[in-house]
Design a protein around this motif. Structure first.
Motif, PDB file in Angstrom:
ATOM      1  N   ALA A   1      46.228  45.196  39.702  1.00  0.00           N
ATOM      2  CA  ALA A   1      45.746  46.576  39.803  1.00  0.00           C
ATOM      3  C   ALA A   1      44.535  46.800  38.909  1.00  0.00           C
ATOM      4  O   ALA A   1      43.584  47.488  39.290  1.00  0.00           O
ATOM      5  N   LYS A   2      44.548  46.210  37.718  1.00  0.00           N
ATOM      6  CA  LYS A   2      43.409  46.350  36.811  1.00  0.00           C
ATOM      7  C   LYS A   2      42.191  45.584  37.306  1.00  0.00           C
ATOM      8  O   LYS A   2      41.056  45.988  37.066  1.00  0.00           O
ATOM      9  N   ALA A   3      42.414  44.494  38.011  1.00  0.00           N
ATOM     10  CA  ALA A   3      41.317  43.624  38.427  1.00  0.00           C
ATOM     11  C   ALA A   3      40.612  44.110  39.698  1.00  0.00           C
ATOM     12  O   ALA A   3      39.452  43.769  39.918  1.00  0.00           O
ATOM     13  N   THR A   4      41.306  44.864  40.526  1.00  0.00           N
ATOM     14  CA  THR A   4      40.708  45.280  41.791  1.00  0.00           C
ATOM     15  C   THR A   4      39.712  46.420  41.592  1.00  0.00           C
ATOM     16  O   THR A   4      39.843  47.219  40.676  1.00  0.00           O
ATOM     17  N   LYS A   5      38.727  46.462  42.442  1.00  0.00           N
ATOM     18  CA  LYS A   5      37.715  47.516  42.389  1.00  0.00           C
ATOM     19  C   LYS A   5      38.019  48.653  43.364  1.00  0.00           C
ATOM     20  O   LYS A   5      37.369  49.681  43.324  1.00  0.00           O
ATOM     21  N   ASP A   6      39.006  48.464  44.215  1.00  0.00           N
ATOM     22  CA  ASP A   6      39.399  49.476  45.192  1.00  0.00           C
ATOM     23  C   ASP A   6      40.370  50.459  44.528  1.00  0.00           C
ATOM     24  O   ASP A   6      41.508  50.081  44.198  1.00  0.00           O
ATOM     25  N   PRO A   7      39.969  51.708  44.305  1.00  0.00           N
ATOM     26  CA  PRO A   7      40.844  52.648  43.596  1.00  0.00           C
ATOM     27  C   PRO A   7      42.156  52.952  44.318  1.00  0.00           C
ATOM     28  O   PRO A   7      43.190  53.146  43.679  1.00  0.00           O
ATOM     29  N   LYS A   8      42.139  52.975  45.644  1.00  0.00           N
ATOM     30  CA  LYS A   8      43.374  53.245  46.390  1.00  0.00           C
ATOM     31  C   LYS A   8      44.355  52.083  46.237  1.00  0.00           C
ATOM     32  O   LYS A   8      45.551  52.290  46.042  1.00  0.00           O
ATOM     33  N   LEU A   9      43.845  50.859  46.345  1.00  0.00           N
ATOM     34  CA  LEU A   9      44.694  49.684  46.182  1.00  0.00           C
ATOM     35  C   LEU A   9      45.223  49.613  44.752  1.00  0.00           C
ATOM     36  O   LEU A   9      46.401  49.326  44.524  1.00  0.00           O
ATOM     37  N   SER A  10      44.360  49.905  43.793  1.00  0.00           N
ATOM     38  CA  SER A  10      44.772  49.884  42.395  1.00  0.00           C
ATOM     39  C   SER A  10      45.893  50.886  42.140  1.00  0.00           C
ATOM     40  O   SER A  10      46.886  50.564  41.479  1.00  0.00           O
ATOM     41  N   ALA A  11      45.761  52.096  42.686  1.00  0.00           N
ATOM     42  CA  ALA A  11      46.791  53.118  42.511  1.00  0.00           C
ATOM     43  C   ALA A  11      48.100  52.691  43.160  1.00  0.00           C
ATOM     44  O   ALA A  11      49.183  52.885  42.583  1.00  0.00           O
ATOM     45  N   ALA A  12      48.025  52.095  44.338  1.00  0.00           N
ATOM     46  CA  ALA A  12      49.238  51.640  45.025  1.00  0.00           C
ATOM     47  C   ALA A  12      49.929  50.535  44.231  1.00  0.00           C
ATOM     48  O   ALA A  12      51.168  50.523  44.102  1.00  0.00           O
ATOM     49  N   LEU A  13      49.142  49.619  43.681  1.00  0.00           N
ATOM     50  CA  LEU A  13      49.719  48.525  42.889  1.00  0.00           C
ATOM     51  C   LEU A  13      50.331  49.048  41.589  1.00  0.00           C
ATOM     52  O   LEU A  13      51.372  48.570  41.149  1.00  0.00           O
ATOM     53  N   MET A  14      49.683  50.043  40.983  1.00  0.00           N
ATOM     54  CA  MET A  14      50.229  50.635  39.761  1.00  0.00           C
ATOM     55  C   MET A  14      51.556  51.339  40.058  1.00  0.00           C
ATOM     56  O   MET A  14      52.497  51.251  39.263  1.00  0.00           O
ATOM     57  N   ASP A  15      51.639  52.013  41.198  1.00  0.00           N
ATOM     58  CA  ASP A  15      52.890  52.663  41.593  1.00  0.00           C
ATOM     59  C   ASP A  15      53.998  51.627  41.779  1.00  0.00           C
ATOM     60  O   ASP A  15      55.136  51.824  41.348  1.00  0.00           O
ATOM     61  N   LYS A  16      53.655  50.534  42.427  1.00  0.00           N
ATOM     62  CA  LYS A  16      54.647  49.480  42.658  1.00  0.00           C
ATOM     63  C   LYS A  16      55.074  48.840  41.341  1.00  0.00           C
ATOM     64  O   LYS A  16      56.254  48.558  41.128  1.00  0.00           O
ATOM     65  N   ALA A  17      54.101  48.622  40.431  1.00  0.00           N
ATOM     66  CA  ALA A  17      54.432  48.061  39.118  1.00  0.00           C
ATOM     67  C   ALA A  17      55.376  49.000  38.361  1.00  0.00           C
ATOM     68  O   ALA A  17      56.330  48.549  37.722  1.00  0.00           O
ATOM     69  N   ALA A  18      55.140  50.299  38.441  1.00  0.00           N
ATOM     70  CA  ALA A  18      56.010  51.272  37.785  1.00  0.00           C
ATOM     71  C   ALA A  18      57.404  51.249  38.402  1.00  0.00           C
ATOM     72  O   ALA A  18      58.415  51.356  37.688  1.00  0.00           O
ATOM     73  N   ASP A  19      57.479  51.088  39.717  1.00  0.00           N
ATOM     74  CA  ASP A  19      58.769  51.010  40.403  1.00  0.00           C
ATOM     75  C   ASP A  19      59.550  49.782  39.944  1.00  0.00           C
ATOM     76  O   ASP A  19      60.739  49.863  39.646  1.00  0.00           O
ATOM     77  N   VAL A  20      58.858  48.652  39.876  1.00  0.00           N
ATOM     78  CA  VAL A  20      59.520  47.418  39.435  1.00  0.00           C
ATOM     79  C   VAL A  20      59.965  47.559  37.982  1.00  0.00           C
ATOM     80  O   VAL A  20      61.067  47.150  37.620  1.00  0.00           O
ATOM     81  N   LYS A  21      59.133  48.164  37.149  1.00  0.00           N
ATOM     82  CA  LYS A  21      59.504  48.361  35.744  1.00  0.00           C
ATOM     83  C   LYS A  21      60.734  49.245  35.622  1.00  0.00           C
ATOM     84  O   LYS A  21      61.600  48.993  34.782  1.00  0.00           O
ATOM     85  N   SER A  22      60.839  50.257  36.456  1.00  0.00           N
ATOM     86  CA  SER A  22      62.024  51.117  36.394  1.00  0.00           C
ATOM     87  C   SER A  22      63.281  50.328  36.760  1.00  0.00           C
ATOM     88  O   SER A  22      64.359  50.592  36.230  1.00  0.00           O
ATOM     89  N   LYS A  23      63.142  49.357  37.642  1.00  0.00           N
ATOM     90  CA  LYS A  23      64.289  48.507  37.995  1.00  0.00           C
ATOM     91  C   LYS A  23      64.681  47.645  36.813  1.00  0.00           C
ATOM     92  O   LYS A  23      65.864  47.404  36.579  1.00  0.00           O
TER      93      LYS A  23
END
Length: 71
Positions: free
Chosen positions: A27-49
């Motif tokens: 998410a930090k490496a990508t330049k696409d803000p929509k993709l970055s936001a989606a990956l950050m959401d998924k990372a947060a979901d995995v962290k909550s697990k």
């Protein structure tokens, strides 16, 4: 999707920690803000697990209770 956190863990906590870190790094490496936001959401979901799993149980064999011999 249902997460069984009460039964035996086939995939351990470390697996989810690595997955969240990987998603965050991409998410930090990508330049696409929509993709970055989606990956950050998924990372947060995995962290909550990971947080739901809590402290791993000690599955090592336990010594049997032995009473001292009476003489």
């Amino acid at each position: 999707m249902s997460w069984d956190t009460k039964g035996k863990h086939v995939i351990g906590k470390q697996y989810f920690v690595r997955q969240a870190a990987l998603l965050f790094g991409i998410a930090k490496a990508t330049k696409d803000p929509k993709l970055s936001a989606a990956l950050m959401d998924k990372a947060a979901d995995v962290k909550s697990k990971v947080d739901e799993l809590g402290v791993p149980r000690d599955l090592s064999p336990q010594a049997p209770d032995i009473e001292p011999p009476t003489t």
